[in-house]
Design a protein around this motif. Structure first.
Motif, PDB file in Angstrom:
ATOM      1  N   UNK A   1      29.421  84.495  19.631  1.00 20.82           N
ATOM      2  CA  UNK A   1      27.991  84.587  19.332  1.00 20.82           C
ATOM      3  C   UNK A   1      27.382  85.907  19.790  1.00 20.82           C
ATOM      4  N   UNK A   2      27.871  86.442  20.903  1.00 17.88           N
ATOM      5  CA  UNK A   2      27.197  87.595  21.497  1.00 17.88           C
ATOM      6  C   UNK A   2      27.986  88.905  21.419  1.00 17.88           C
ATOM      7  N   UNK A   3      29.314  88.826  21.254  1.00 21.60           N
ATOM      8  CA  UNK A   3      30.106  90.049  21.320  1.00 21.60           C
ATOM      9  C   UNK A   3      30.828  90.392  20.026  1.00 21.60           C
ATOM     10  N   UNK A   4      31.013  89.418  19.154  1.00 19.29           N
ATOM     11  CA  UNK A   4      31.730  89.715  17.918  1.00 19.29           C
ATOM     12  C   UNK A   4      30.823  90.453  16.944  1.00 19.29           C
ATOM     13  N   UNK A   5      31.401  90.969  15.843  1.00 15.00           N
ATOM     14  CA  UNK A   5      30.625  91.708  14.853  1.00 15.00           C
ATOM     15  C   UNK A   5      29.768  90.784  13.993  1.00 15.00           C
ATOM     16  N   UNK A   6      30.065  89.485  14.051  1.00 14.19           N
ATOM     17  CA  UNK A   6      29.251  88.509  13.314  1.00 14.19           C
ATOM     18  C   UNK A   6      27.892  88.390  14.016  1.00 14.19           C
ATOM     19  N   UNK A   7      26.824  88.704  13.324  1.00  8.02           N
ATOM     20  CA  UNK A   7      25.491  88.713  13.915  1.00  8.02           C
ATOM     21  C   UNK A   7      24.769  87.394  13.625  1.00  8.02           C
ATOM     22  N   UNK A   8      24.112  86.871  14.651  1.00  4.33           N
ATOM     23  CA  UNK A   8      23.396  85.606  14.506  1.00  4.33           C
ATOM     24  C   UNK A   8      21.965  85.775  14.998  1.00  4.33           C
ATOM     25  N   UNK A   9      21.048  85.132  14.276  1.00  7.44           N
ATOM     26  CA  UNK A   9      19.629  85.171  14.610  1.00  7.44           C
ATOM     27  C   UNK A   9      19.381  84.516  15.966  1.00  7.44           C
ATOM     28  N   UNK A  10      18.376  85.010  16.679  1.00  4.46           N
ATOM     29  CA  UNK A  10      18.054  84.467  17.994  1.00  4.46           C
ATOM     30  C   UNK A  10      17.659  82.997  17.902  1.00  4.46           C
ATOM     31  N   UNK A  11      17.014  82.588  16.802  1.00  6.50           N
ATOM     32  CA  UNK A  11      16.642  81.181  16.618  1.00  6.50           C
ATOM     33  C   UNK A  11      17.895  80.319  16.528  1.00  6.50           C
ATOM     34  N   UNK A  12      18.897  80.823  15.825  1.00  3.65           N
ATOM     35  CA  UNK A  12      20.165  80.091  15.706  1.00  3.65           C
ATOM     36  C   UNK A  12      20.817  79.936  17.072  1.00  3.65           C
ATOM     37  N   UNK A  13      20.823  81.010  17.855  1.00  2.00           N
ATOM     38  CA  UNK A  13      21.417  80.947  19.194  1.00  2.00           C
ATOM     39  C   UNK A  13      20.662  79.966  20.089  1.00  2.00           C
ATOM     40  N   UNK A  14      19.334  79.968  19.984  1.00  3.07           N
ATOM     41  CA  UNK A  14      18.543  79.022  20.773  1.00  3.07           C
ATOM     42  C   UNK A  14      18.815  77.583  20.339  1.00  3.07           C
TER      43      UNK A  14
ATOM     44  N   UNK B   1      20.102  74.786  22.956  1.00  5.32           N
ATOM     45  CA  UNK B   1      19.364  73.544  23.213  1.00  5.32           C
ATOM     46  C   UNK B   1      20.200  72.316  22.855  1.00  5.32           C
ATOM     47  N   UNK B   2      20.898  72.368  21.730  1.00  6.04           N
ATOM     48  CA  UNK B   2      21.702  71.220  21.301  1.00  6.04           C
ATOM     49  C   UNK B   2      22.806  70.920  22.306  1.00  6.04           C
ATOM     50  N   UNK B   3      23.574  71.941  22.676  1.00 11.53           N
ATOM     51  CA  UNK B   3      24.717  71.712  23.561  1.00 11.53           C
ATOM     52  C   UNK B   3      24.275  71.369  24.980  1.00 11.53           C
ATOM     53  N   UNK B   4      23.291  72.081  25.500  1.00  7.49           N
ATOM     54  CA  UNK B   4      22.842  71.784  26.871  1.00  7.49           C
ATOM     55  C   UNK B   4      22.189  70.412  26.941  1.00  7.49           C
ATOM     56  N   UNK B   5      21.406  70.067  25.916  1.00  7.95           N
ATOM     57  CA  UNK B   5      20.770  68.748  25.895  1.00  7.95           C
ATOM     58  C   UNK B   5      21.783  67.624  25.816  1.00  7.95           C
ATOM     59  N   UNK B   6      22.755  67.756  24.923  1.00 11.12           N
ATOM     60  CA  UNK B   6      23.779  66.715  24.784  1.00 11.12           C
ATOM     61  C   UNK B   6      24.659  66.629  26.033  1.00 11.12           C
ATOM     62  N   UNK B   7      24.959  67.781  26.638  1.00 15.26           N
ATOM     63  CA  UNK B   7      25.759  67.756  27.867  1.00 15.26           C
ATOM     64  C   UNK B   7      24.999  67.048  28.992  1.00 15.26           C
ATOM     65  N   UNK B   8      23.714  67.368  29.137  1.00 14.91           N
ATOM     66  CA  UNK B   8      22.902  66.730  30.177  1.00 14.91           C
ATOM     67  C   UNK B   8      22.816  65.224  29.953  1.00 14.91           C
ATOM     68  N   UNK B   9      22.570  64.806  28.715  1.00 14.93           N
ATOM     69  CA  UNK B   9      22.512  63.380  28.412  1.00 14.93           C
ATOM     70  C   UNK B   9      23.851  62.710  28.716  1.00 14.93           C
ATOM     71  N   UNK B  10      24.944  63.393  28.397  1.00 12.87           N
ATOM     72  CA  UNK B  10      26.265  62.837  28.661  1.00 12.87           C
ATOM     73  C   UNK B  10      26.553  62.696  30.138  1.00 12.87           C
ATOM     74  N   UNK B  11      26.151  63.705  30.924  1.00 17.80           N
ATOM     75  CA  UNK B  11      26.353  63.628  32.374  1.00 17.80           C
ATOM     76  C   UNK B  11      25.568  62.461  32.969  1.00 17.80           C
ATOM     77  N   UNK B  12      24.323  62.310  32.546  1.00 22.23           N
ATOM     78  CA  UNK B  12      23.494  61.218  33.077  1.00 22.23           C
ATOM     79  C   UNK B  12      24.073  59.866  32.681  1.00 22.23           C
ATOM     80  N   UNK B  13      24.448  59.725  31.398  1.00 21.99           N
ATOM     81  CA  UNK B  13      25.027  58.457  30.937  1.00 21.99           C
ATOM     82  C   UNK B  13      26.320  58.134  31.680  1.00 21.99           C
ATOM     83  N   UNK B  14      27.085  59.176  32.038  1.00 20.76           N
ATOM     84  CA  UNK B  14      28.359  58.960  32.736  1.00 20.76           C
ATOM     85  C   UNK B  14      28.163  58.464  34.158  1.00 20.76           C
TER      86      UNK B  14
END
Length: 655
Positions: free
Chosen positions: A406-419, A423-436
């Motif tokens: 996402x950050x170092x390759x030549x493939x460029x991604x919009x900041x909205x896409x990165x956000x 948000x998706x991965x951190x949110x799902x990880x947090x929910x998973x940790x709490x559920x566990x």
């Protein structure tokens, strides 16, 4: 520059040789720990087998760095046609897997590093002998494909070990789950006047597993086969569906096998996977009505299966839109984001009703009140390395590779896409940790299911975007990132292969004698009152025991959930029924009054059940027979027992 490349190549070659030697040592150590060395004969067998294997592995891998192996491989490819080579290698691979999983002797060949050596050896052999690439000495793409294929075949065989005619439960809850699954399509099985209402508001799960109860008299082995199919084939179907935009056949099948095994690391429940199969059936469609229809179906099924899964279809739709459609839209960022948000709502809202209905079901208040055990995030007796360490072992290489692309390759991604990704991965990880950390959980990573499927989706999207020039792009990656790529691709297969052995059921004679004992005692008891099956309800479901009136209340899993939530009001009626000797007999797993400390796995769960279930039962009921081999206990009211005097008090509870 040439001198640098020469030195770099020498370093890599030396490092690989060192790692091969290290793996051989660790594999030999695994063999030593698991092999029976209690006699001279077994010691000799161990020495012959282990050192022959290790020597063979070392010679093979080290020969890869010489020219002789090229000549041998060329001769084999010239003399033996491709179809025959495939047949020979698949037969050899399946023979090794059958030996490890279906023979008594195979149980001695465990250990994660020994299994890793087998995994890498077979994958390398497949790549060298079957690759269609004639320009490379070693085809890495075919090696990854082979690793995925072998890992997936092993997973199929491993799940298939559970398929048996054994009438009793294979695990703490397996038998009663078959009873649960029968309650939508199989209520005709039971001798009960009235409508049987499932304890859990999860029609998606009940319907999926219980589908075959539509047809009468399907045996228990067939339902175990269906269970194995659901856990292994749904990841495969989802992987095929989501990779439709990958054009290169071997690349696509490599990703199919990788994602299937990646999902199984959780594992991820088939109900969530089926919801995503519905979603991906239309997610690549240019027709918004087709795409929207499948999104609505996915959302509804997710909500019917588990309440917080309703988020996943919406998040997937948002991510796909951010990667493929959002960058091409015209207008301001807010104007471009509005359709993205709409797609997210299409994926979430239809299932919300069913999710909230499940969450606030009057039969399931325990979800809200059950305590969180945060210590299970760290190493503990229930899950030795803990949730956090296992999470980083399994997924940190994927996260590192994702962040680098996402950050170092030549493939460029919009900041909205990165956000959106963050948000998706951190949110799902947090929910998973709490559920566990919720009591009853924390023994594996299955509560991180939303994170697992979503990071897998993102990696597949990146492959789709880079597929046209992937080989040249990867060639230019730094060595460390290439190493992470190897780890990411190979880890799911290794996780699949590092465990598994023959399932050993009690002897048939013991099983049949236990069944006859239960039948005889139940038939006597039912003449005097109701018979309560707290456990082993599948004996009624599959009619091993017939003509017994079902008592639907007080099922073991549901009582455990109520006990973990300390729902004492639920147990008031149960205690009155015990006190009044309502049941002429209770069928349970062997009850204990032992409270455990945290040095024992699932200690809090044990203590809750002992306090609120086992002790009250044993206060009013006396064990009549305990069938040790099959872990079943028959209890009768103490009011029906007479005390035989003597040096020791003996209860005579026979009717």
């Amino acid at each position: 520059m040439n001198k640098y490349r020469l030195n770099s190549g020498l370093i890599i070659k030396t490092l690989l040789q060192f790692l091969i030697l290290l793996l051989a040592f660790l594999a030999l150590q695994d063999l030593y720990y698991h092999f029976p060395l209690f006699s001279v004969k077994w010691r000799i067998v161990f020495v012959v087998i282990s050192f022959t294997y290790i020597a063979g592995i070392l010679l093979f891998f080290l020969a890869m760095f010489t020219q002789k192996l090229d000549r041998y491989l060329g001769w084999i490819k010239q003399k033996i046609i491709l179809g025959v080579r495939w047949t020979i290698l698949l037969t050899a691979c399946c023979s090794v897997i059958i030996f490890l999983l279906y023979t008594d002797f195979g149980s001695y060949f465990q250990g994660q590093f020994f299994r890793l050596s087998v995994y890498l050896f077979l994958s390398t052999l497949f790549s060298l002998l079957l690759s269609p690439n004639k320009t490379q000495k070693f085809d890495f793409l075919f090696f990854f494909f082979s690793a995925g294929l072998i890992g997936y075949i092993f997973s199929l065989a491993n799940y298939a070990t559970e398929i048996s005619t054994y009438p009793f439960s294979h695990s703490w809850s397996e038998g009663n789950r078959f009873y649960d699954y029968s309650l939508i399509f199989g209520q005709h099985i039971y001798k009960y006047n009235g409508q049987l209402v499932p304890n859990y508001e999860s029609p998606g799960r009940y319907g999926l597993w219980g589908f075959w109860f539509i047809f009468p008299s399907i045996p228990i082995w067939a339902h175990r086969l269906w269970n194995a199919i659901l856990w292994t084939i749904t990841p495969f179907i989802l992987s095929i569906s989501i990779t439709r935009k990958i054009n290169h056949p071997f690349l696509r099948w490599t990703i199919v096998f990788w994602f299937s095994l990646f999902i199984m690391q959780g594992p991820v429940y088939p109900t969530l996977l089926l919801a995503l199969i519905f979603l991906t059936s239309g997610i690549w469609s240019n027709n918004r009505w087709v795409k929207g229809g499948f999104a609505i179906l996915s959302s509804i099924f997710a909500g019917m299966s588990r309440y917080f899964w309703i988020i996943v279809p919406g998040v997937w739709l948002v991510l796909v839109d951010l990667f493929f459609v959002y960058p091409e839209r015209k207008g301001t960022k807010i104007q471009k984001l509005i359709p993205t948000i709409v797609w997210g709502l299409v994926g979430v809202l239809p299932g919300t009703y069913f999710g909230l209905k499940q969450l606030f079901s009057p039969k399931a208040p325990f979800e809200i009140h059950q305590p969180l055990l945060f210590y299970r995030l760290l190493p503990n007796s229930t899950y030795p390395l803990g949730i956090i360490i296992n999470f980083f072992i399994d997924f940190s290489p994927t996260l590192v590779l994702l962040i680098w692309i996402l950050y170092k390759s030549k493939q460029k991604f919009d900041v909205i896409t990165k956000l959106g990704i963050a948000f998706a991965l951190s949110g799902f990880a947090l929910m998973g940790f709490i559920a566990s950390t919720k009591i009853g959980g924390g023994s594996n990573l299955h509560n991180l299911d939303m994170f697992i499927v979503t990071i897998g989706l993102i990696m597949i999207i990146l492959v789709i975007l880079m597929q046209e020039n992937m080989a040249s792009v990867i060639t230019k990656w730094p060595l460390l990132i290439k190493i992470f790529l190897f780890i990411v691709v190979l880890t799911p297969g290794w996780m699949a292969m590092r465990t598994g052995s023959k399932l050993v059921n009690p002897p048939d004679k013991l099983v049949q004698e236990s069944l006859e004992t239960i039948r005889y005692q139940v038939n006597k008891a039912k003449l005097h009152g109701e018979v309560l099956f707290i456990d082993q309800r599948q004996l009624l479901t599959f009619e091993y025991i017939k003509d017994v009136k079902l008592v639907p209340e007080y099922e073991k899993k549901y009582m455990m959930d109520q006990a973990m939530g300390e729902n004492t009001s639920y147990f008031e009626k149960f205690y009155k029924d015990l006190q009044n000797s309502r049941f002429a007999m209770i069928i349970s797993d062997p009850l204990t009054t032992n409270l455990q400390g945290r040095d024992q796995g699932f200690s809090e769960e044990n203590n809750a059940y002992v306090t609120l279930v086992s002790k009250p039962i044993l206060a009013y009921y006396q064990p009549l027979i305990t069938l040790k081999g099959v872990e079943v206990q028959l209890l009768v009211p103490k009011t029906n027992c007479r005390i035989i005097p003597g040096a020791m008090l003996i209860f005579d509870c026979n009717y």
